[in-house]
Design a protein around this motif. Sequence first.
Motif, PDB file in Angstrom:
ATOM      1  N   HIS A 173       1.898 -41.291  20.295  1.00 15.65           N
ATOM      2  CA  HIS A 173       0.908 -40.229  20.125  1.00 15.65           C
ATOM      3  C   HIS A 173       0.763 -39.905  18.643  1.00 15.65           C
ATOM      4  N   VAL A 174      -0.456 -39.566  18.246  1.00 18.71           N
ATOM      5  CA  VAL A 174      -0.725 -39.070  16.896  1.00 18.71           C
ATOM      6  C   VAL A 174      -1.484 -37.765  17.032  1.00 18.71           C
ATOM      7  N   SER A 175      -0.926 -36.693  16.504  1.00 17.87           N
ATOM      8  CA  SER A 175      -1.637 -35.418  16.492  1.00 17.87           C
ATOM      9  C   SER A 175      -2.222 -35.217  15.101  1.00 17.87           C
ATOM     10  N   LEU A 176      -3.537 -35.122  15.040  1.00 19.51           N
ATOM     11  CA  LEU A 176      -4.263 -34.949  13.779  1.00 19.51           C
ATOM     12  C   LEU A 176      -4.551 -33.464  13.581  1.00 19.51           C
ATOM     13  N   TRP A 177      -4.146 -32.925  12.427  1.00 18.07           N
ATOM     14  CA  TRP A 177      -4.239 -31.484  12.176  1.00 18.07           C
ATOM     15  C   TRP A 177      -5.214 -31.215  11.033  1.00 18.07           C
ATOM     16  N   ASN A 178      -6.134 -30.296  11.281  1.00 18.04           N
ATOM     17  CA  ASN A 178      -7.160 -29.969  10.297  1.00 18.04           C
ATOM     18  C   ASN A 178      -7.619 -28.543  10.555  1.00 18.04           C
ATOM     19  N   LEU A 179      -8.052 -27.864   9.488  1.00 19.69           N
ATOM     20  CA  LEU A 179      -8.524 -26.489   9.669  1.00 19.69           C
ATOM     21  C   LEU A 179      -9.763 -26.437  10.558  1.00 19.69           C
ATOM     22  N   HIS A 180     -10.699 -27.355  10.322  1.00 19.85           N
ATOM     23  CA  HIS A 180     -11.960 -27.336  11.074  1.00 19.85           C
ATOM     24  C   HIS A 180     -12.624 -28.704  10.924  1.00 19.85           C
ATOM     25  N   PRO A 181     -12.248 -29.687  11.731  1.00 21.85           N
ATOM     26  CA  PRO A 181     -12.693 -31.067  11.513  1.00 21.85           C
ATOM     27  C   PRO A 181     -14.092 -31.394  12.011  1.00 21.85           C
ATOM     28  N   PHE A 182     -14.681 -30.515  12.827  1.00 20.30           N
ATOM     29  CA  PHE A 182     -15.884 -30.881  13.581  1.00 20.30           C
ATOM     30  C   PHE A 182     -17.059 -31.364  12.731  1.00 20.30           C
ATOM     31  N   PRO A 183     -17.404 -30.734  11.600  1.00 24.20           N
ATOM     32  CA  PRO A 183     -18.556 -31.227  10.836  1.00 24.20           C
ATOM     33  C   PRO A 183     -18.400 -32.660  10.335  1.00 24.20           C
ATOM     34  N   SER A 184     -17.172 -33.134  10.198  1.00 20.97           N
ATOM     35  CA  SER A 184     -16.945 -34.505   9.733  1.00 20.97           C
ATOM     36  C   SER A 184     -16.790 -35.496  10.882  1.00 20.97           C
ATOM     37  N   MET A 185     -16.862 -35.013  12.138  1.00 21.35           N
ATOM     38  CA  MET A 185     -16.551 -35.901  13.261  1.00 21.35           C
ATOM     39  C   MET A 185     -17.590 -35.931  14.373  1.00 21.35           C
ATOM     40  N   VAL A 186     -18.456 -34.917  14.454  1.00 24.83           N
ATOM     41  CA  VAL A 186     -19.415 -34.884  15.568  1.00 24.83           C
ATOM     42  C   VAL A 186     -20.792 -34.424  15.098  1.00 24.83           C
ATOM     43  N   LYS A 187     -21.783 -34.740  15.922  1.00 25.09           N
ATOM     44  CA  LYS A 187     -23.142 -34.222  15.764  1.00 25.09           C
ATOM     45  C   LYS A 187     -23.421 -33.265  16.919  1.00 25.09           C
ATOM     46  N   LEU A 188     -24.149 -32.181  16.641  1.00 23.59           N
ATOM     47  CA  LEU A 188     -24.459 -31.187  17.664  1.00 23.59           C
ATOM     48  C   LEU A 188     -25.969 -31.019  17.787  1.00 23.59           C
ATOM     49  N   GLU A 189     -26.464 -31.098  19.004  1.00 27.45           N
ATOM     50  CA  GLU A 189     -27.908 -30.946  19.218  1.00 27.45           C
ATOM     51  C   GLU A 189     -28.393 -29.565  18.807  1.00 27.45           C
ATOM     52  N   ASP A 190     -27.597 -28.530  19.127  1.00 25.97           N
ATOM     53  CA  ASP A 190     -28.030 -27.161  18.842  1.00 25.97           C
ATOM     54  C   ASP A 190     -27.752 -26.734  17.402  1.00 25.97           C
ATOM     55  N   TYR A 191     -26.935 -27.513  16.697  1.00 30.05           N
ATOM     56  CA  TYR A 191     -26.598 -27.185  15.312  1.00 30.05           C
ATOM     57  C   TYR A 191     -26.671 -28.463  14.472  1.00 30.05           C
ATOM     58  N   PRO A 192     -27.850 -29.063  14.374  1.00 32.95           N
ATOM     59  CA  PRO A 192     -27.962 -30.403  13.775  1.00 32.95           C
ATOM     60  C   PRO A 192     -27.631 -30.461  12.292  1.00 32.95           C
ATOM     61  N   ASP A 193     -27.764 -29.341  11.571  1.00 30.21           N
ATOM     62  CA  ASP A 193     -27.540 -29.374  10.126  1.00 30.21           C
ATOM     63  C   ASP A 193     -26.068 -29.227   9.746  1.00 30.21           C
ATOM     64  N   ILE A 194     -25.209 -29.138  10.726  1.00 27.26           N
ATOM     65  CA  ILE A 194     -23.782 -28.960  10.434  1.00 27.26           C
ATOM     66  C   ILE A 194     -23.117 -30.297  10.080  1.00 27.26           C
ATOM     67  N   ALA A 195     -23.514 -31.363  10.731  1.00 27.61           N
ATOM     68  CA  ALA A 195     -22.861 -32.660  10.521  1.00 27.61           C
ATOM     69  C   ALA A 195     -22.950 -33.088   9.058  1.00 27.61           C
ATOM     70  N   LEU A 196     -21.846 -33.628   8.544  1.00 23.69           N
ATOM     71  CA  LEU A 196     -21.731 -33.959   7.124  1.00 23.69           C
ATOM     72  C   LEU A 196     -21.755 -35.462   6.891  1.00 23.69           C
ATOM     73  N   ASP A 197     -22.599 -35.894   5.985  1.00 18.09           N
ATOM     74  CA  ASP A 197     -22.585 -37.275   5.525  1.00 18.09           C
ATOM     75  C   ASP A 197     -21.665 -37.395   4.308  1.00 18.09           C
ATOM     76  N   ASP A 198     -21.183 -38.621   4.074  1.00 19.65           N
ATOM     77  CA  ASP A 198     -20.408 -38.965   2.879  1.00 19.65           C
ATOM     78  C   ASP A 198     -19.034 -38.275   2.853  1.00 19.65           C
ATOM     79  N   ILE A 199     -18.197 -38.763   1.928  1.00 20.14           N
ATOM     80  CA  ILE A 199     -16.846 -38.235   1.776  1.00 20.14           C
ATOM     81  C   ILE A 199     -16.747 -37.607   0.391  1.00 20.14           C
TER      82      ILE A 199
END
Length: 737
Positions: A194-220
């Motif tokens: 098992h690997v547990s990945l810990w982050n304060l708030h990973p969602f903008p770097s990992m998913v796209k949301l239909e209701d919040y489309p401008d949240i998703a982040l491109d690039d590193i």
Amino acid sequence: MSSETHEIHSKNQLWDRVYRPSAMVLLFLLLNGCQREIYDLSITKGTSEQITFGLEQIASALNEQGVENEIIESKKAWISWKIQSTGDSLKPEGFALKKIDGRILIVGADEAGIMYGGLELAEQIRLFGWEGVKEVRQNPHMALRGTKFNFPLDMRTPSYTDASDAGQKNIATMWDFAFWKEYLDQLAQYRFNHVSLWNLHPFPSMVKLEDYPDIALDDIHRSTTEWKEYYHLHGTGLDAPEILKDPEILKRLTIDEKIAFWQKVMAYARTRNIRFSIITWNVFTNGTAGKYGITNDLENETTRDYFRSSIKALFRTYPDLAGIGLTTGENMHGKTFEEKEDWAYDTYARAVLELAREMPDRKFTFNHRQHQAGAAEIIKKFKPLIDQPNIDFMFSFKYAQAHVYSAVKPSYHDDFVKNIGDLKTVFELRNDDTYFFRWGAPEFVRQFIQNMPTDVMKGMYFGSDQWIWGRDFLTKNPASNPSQLEVVKHWYQWMLWGRLAYNPGINNDRFKAIIQHKYPAVEADALFDAWQHASLIYPITTGFHWGALDFQWYIEGCKSRPAQAENETGFHDVNRFISLPPHPESGYQSIPEFVQMLTNGGSSELKTPIEVAQMLHEESDRALQLIASMETDGTSELASTVQDIRTISLMGKYYAFKIAGSAYLALYRETGEKKYQEKAVNQLSEALRYWKRYTQSALENNKNPLWTNRVGYVDFQEITEWVANDLVIAKVSNKGF
């Protein structure tokens, strides 16, 4: 998969059975006259990649050994495998190696068991040769054997560890598939699942949301700011304007490419019997930039909806994601327990419960950290999740606080587990101790694991909060570019925790054989013993000088945050060594207790500070004696390992003299007897001498200063000045200081 037998055999042999082709595995041993045999692995369609990995390791081991032609031709080298039949007693991931008429049968409880059986057989072949293979039966001691991995995705979605060298130097590593492939291969070899990945708030770097489309982040993005030394211990402030402005773009990736990347990583992990979960601290909204009215306010309904949408998208996007976990309290200031848990239930729990009902055939794990929260009340609040058949609800708890290298039987969990009923917990085994130097004491790890309460635990996460086990960046002259993985550099430490968590019955002879195979030029017994003696310096020292949390003590730098050191530097001087008590389960006596015992004529069953100092001297001296005559070429991994053992031993000598000097200084302050002051000055003079030797040895292979996110800068040269000041303190002290 059926329980039929599958054979690995010579290409020239005739089949004596009929096999189902869709499940058949053939390992052809192509004989080539007098030359060393070449092994070619052919896997038919449908064969598990977990099983394939184990068989590949067998092929590699046979290749290294060079199997004799006549053994192959007499059918004595046939290897077969099967999934256990109904009624067999192997537990999930368990296996057995059986020798039958010169052949070896690998029986696995499941595909993972076959893989682990293959790894065991390959190791035995490497270490002892074909004739030395012995029958063995193993079931996992812990069901969950995980790593704790703070992952810094981007300056906009930071981990808890971003304000440090370890964080900044590993952002790009998180987006390197070659890293994850090697990391996961190593974990499988070490028996982690098992690997547990810990982050304060990973969602903008990992998913796209239909209701919040401008949240998703491109690039590193990585910050180009001139960082401060310290940031808030709760993880706040990492979204400050000066951090986010003028970023360096490390890599160009669209959000779709990011998603594809993590899908690939998680899918690969499954081929090594490893699952991922994601664990967050709350409430953080890094990366959202306040869009759509999202804030950290618990009462903000938009924020609640955004979190539910993010969690649902996470599982729908990543079919191989096993679970999610959360921490309440880090950024919920001024809120009651009920308010915190209401938010946690309305966001995380509601989202996972809806997913579980939507996908009844999918299993979900839900991890609620027992951190600034109460277990019994959480159970009541989260009962719908607990009752949902396809949700595995569990707690996690810092079993040894931040220092697994302290006492072999900590008891911090005792009150907590009384309140969890029939539920299980994952114990976090935090190693915020060994960043620079290679550690390895099997006896300590074995005893620690055997003392853990198996009746209440699901397993463990081993890892750090102040460190990211990505790629090594401390070595001055790395042998490769990119540099080696931390879990490769520190292979022995990681192997011990993984292998012994799977099977604490592995004896020291096996570890000595592994050392001998890895370092054939050295006497394994001597290196094994030296490594163990030196490594025990960590738990002896931290057991005596107990700063429970990562910001309260870091042994390799003798530092904490300034407030916890009770001075402006953060260095733990003689005054702090006098005042800070030992670990409650260490069996050691504090310095004030020691002084009172001597002055009042009492006695104690606890080891005195002077006896603890003597223990450190003995461990250090023995390790130094054992490595004194070891010959290395000066550049190899063996040379670096021996150098680390030497460095740790010199650190042990420093702490031995420091503890004794602190004790004598306290005696002088209590009694006014000059002989104690003289002893204190003598001991602290030796401590300074050994600190200089310790840091000189450390700097031969390592870069310094090191910026950490909990105790700030670890600058050996600057700390040397503070070590010297201990002598000044001792010389100017008076009775009743």
